[in-house]
Write a protein that holds these residues in place. Structure first.
Motif, PDB file in Angstrom:
ATOM      1  N   ILE A  26       3.436   7.713   0.318  1.00  9.94           N
ATOM      2  CA  ILE A  26       3.845   7.985  -0.952  1.00  9.94           C
ATOM      3  C   ILE A  26       5.260   8.206  -0.734  1.00  9.94           C
ATOM      4  N   GLY A  55       0.921  -1.416   0.160  1.00 12.95           N
ATOM      5  CA  GLY A  55      -0.092   0.209   0.116  1.00 12.95           C
ATOM      6  C   GLY A  55       0.943   1.236  -0.038  1.00 12.95           C
ATOM      7  N   VAL A  56       1.892   1.170  -0.692  1.00 11.82           N
ATOM      8  CA  VAL A  56       3.117   2.138  -0.753  1.00 11.82           C
ATOM      9  C   VAL A  56       3.357   2.665  -2.304  1.00 11.82           C
ATOM     10  N   ALA A  57       3.102   4.020  -2.570  1.00 11.33           N
ATOM     11  CA  ALA A  57       3.374   4.303  -3.711  1.00 11.33           C
ATOM     12  C   ALA A  57       4.578   5.071  -3.900  1.00 11.33           C
ATOM     13  N   PRO A  74      -3.120   5.800  -1.243  1.00  9.78           N
ATOM     14  CA  PRO A  74      -1.862   4.867  -0.649  1.00  9.78           C
ATOM     15  C   PRO A  74      -1.677   5.390   0.661  1.00  9.78           C
ATOM     16  N   SER A  75      -1.122   4.347   1.713  1.00  8.70           N
ATOM     17  CA  SER A  75      -1.065   4.655   2.811  1.00  8.70           C
ATOM     18  C   SER A  75       0.227   5.573   3.062  1.00  8.70           C
TER      19      SER A  75
END
Length: 371
Positions: free
Chosen positions: A155, A80-82, A152-153
């Motif tokens: 970035i 969940g990381v961009a 996302p959670s």
């Protein structure tokens, strides 16, 4: 509440330790800049958080969910990381709209999320264009919008403005910061540009040799550096030998009040910022100097001064100040100095960037700062 928690993270590449026990807390909704010289481990830290590298020790958690640890290593696509890389990395065969919709479900694409993101980054109506039809700055805006679209959670921005010219870089980082705030995003910005970190981040983490040596607000990092190395790395610094006694430092610029020192008295090194040094009429001045160089930047100028005892210092003056080389002037210091006892001095950092990147080099300490 911390969105990202990094505890004791270690990463090795064979005999080389890139991260030597990194601790970092990133508050929810904030932007933290990770700043340091080349090779200090800042990009490795970002890659470990993203899941592109497997850590050799320590833990990484986002919103209380462990991403990496002794028994856990989630793949990048499940974190969940961009990530926004340096060059944007848009899909060249997809339109802007399709690039933004790539990570969205069909339902999300139908809700108008793509148009919302284009509006957010100042590119409404650009959805039909292809990446090659955009300028470098527009491509980076699309890359940021694509990263934010799936909510996302976290970035991660890996020097996303480094390939742009100075004026566009300043404009884009300001707009990107506003976009992150508008959606309440939590971010980490990896950069080598001190001016960039100071101007856009809520908190700054200074890295050296695989560890974080100082973490705090831009104001505290600039005005209260942890050691002379940090002082010289973050902005321009005037570092002078001194003798400290009873809260006052005897220096080549006179006896100056001390704010913060690791001992009460003795031989020390003191920090002033160039903007603390003012040029005044020579008549009646306690300290005099001769102007040896004048570097004009429009809004301000850096003036190299040689004091009567042959020590050189640099003053930052308004761009309207007249300062002819060879002129004798008086020198006055505003505010307090920060001091470290002799022996606390760390090696000066290597230049963080090369010539032509939109920053200027201080003629005394050879540091670079934003123009």
């Amino acid at each position: 509440m911390s969105r990202l928690v990094v505890r004791g993270v270690v990463k090795r590449y064979g005999p080389v330790t890139a991260l030597a026990g990194v601790d970092l807390d990133v508050p929810s909704g904030s932007l933290v800049a990770v700043l340091g010289p080349s090779g200090c481990g800042k990009t490795t830290l970002l890659r470990c958080v993203a899941g592109f590298e497997v850590v050799d020790g320590g833990e990484i958690a986002v919103e209380g969910r462990t991403l990496a640890g002794p028994r856990t290593s989630l793949p990048a696509q499940r974190r969940g990381v961009a990530v926004v890389p340096q060059e944007g990395a848009l899909f060249p065969h997809l339109s802007v709209r399709d690039n933004l919709g790539y990570g969205l479900s069909r339902a999300e694409r139908r809700t108008g999320r793509v148009d919302e993101m284009l509006e957010l980054v100042g590119l409404p109506g650009y959805g039909h264009r292809m990446p090659h039809q955009l300028s470098g700055g527009q491509q980076q805006r699309v890359a940021v919008a694509r990263a934010l679209a799936p909510r996302p959670s976290l970035i991660l921005l890996d020097e996303p403005f480094s390939a742009l010219d100075a004026a566009l870089r300043a404009e884009l980082r300001r707009d990107v910061r506003q976009a992150l705030r508008a959606v309440g995003a939590t971010g980490i910005l990896v950069t080598h540009d001190q001016g960039e970190a100071l101007s856009v981040a809520d908190q700054i983490a200074i890295m050296r040799d695989g560890t974080i040596v100082q973490y705090g607000s831009p104001t505290s990092v600039y005005h209260e550096p942890a050691d002379p190395w940090v002082a010289a790395f973050v902005g321009e610094a005037v570092l002078l030998p001194a003798t400290v006694r009873l809260g006052r430092a005897d220096t080549a610029l006179g006896v100056l009040p001390v704010a913060g020192m690791d001992t009460d008295s003795g031989a020390a090194e003191v920090l002033l910022r160039p903007e603390q040094i003012r040029l005044v009429p020579r008549a009646g001045a306690a300290v005099t100097a001769t102007i040896e160089a004048h570097h004009f930047y429009g809004h301000d100028a850096l003036v190299t001064l040689r004091l009567d005892d042959q020590i050189q210092v640099v003053a930052r003056t308004p761009g309207t100040t007249s300062a002819a080389v060879g002129t004798a002037v008086g020198v006055q210091v505003d505010g307090h100095v920060r001091a470290w006892s002799t022996g606390a001095r760390q090696p000066k950092p290597a230049p963080a960037a090369g010539p032509g990147d939109g920053r200027r080099r201080c003629p005394i300490n050879n540091r670079l700062s934003s123009a």
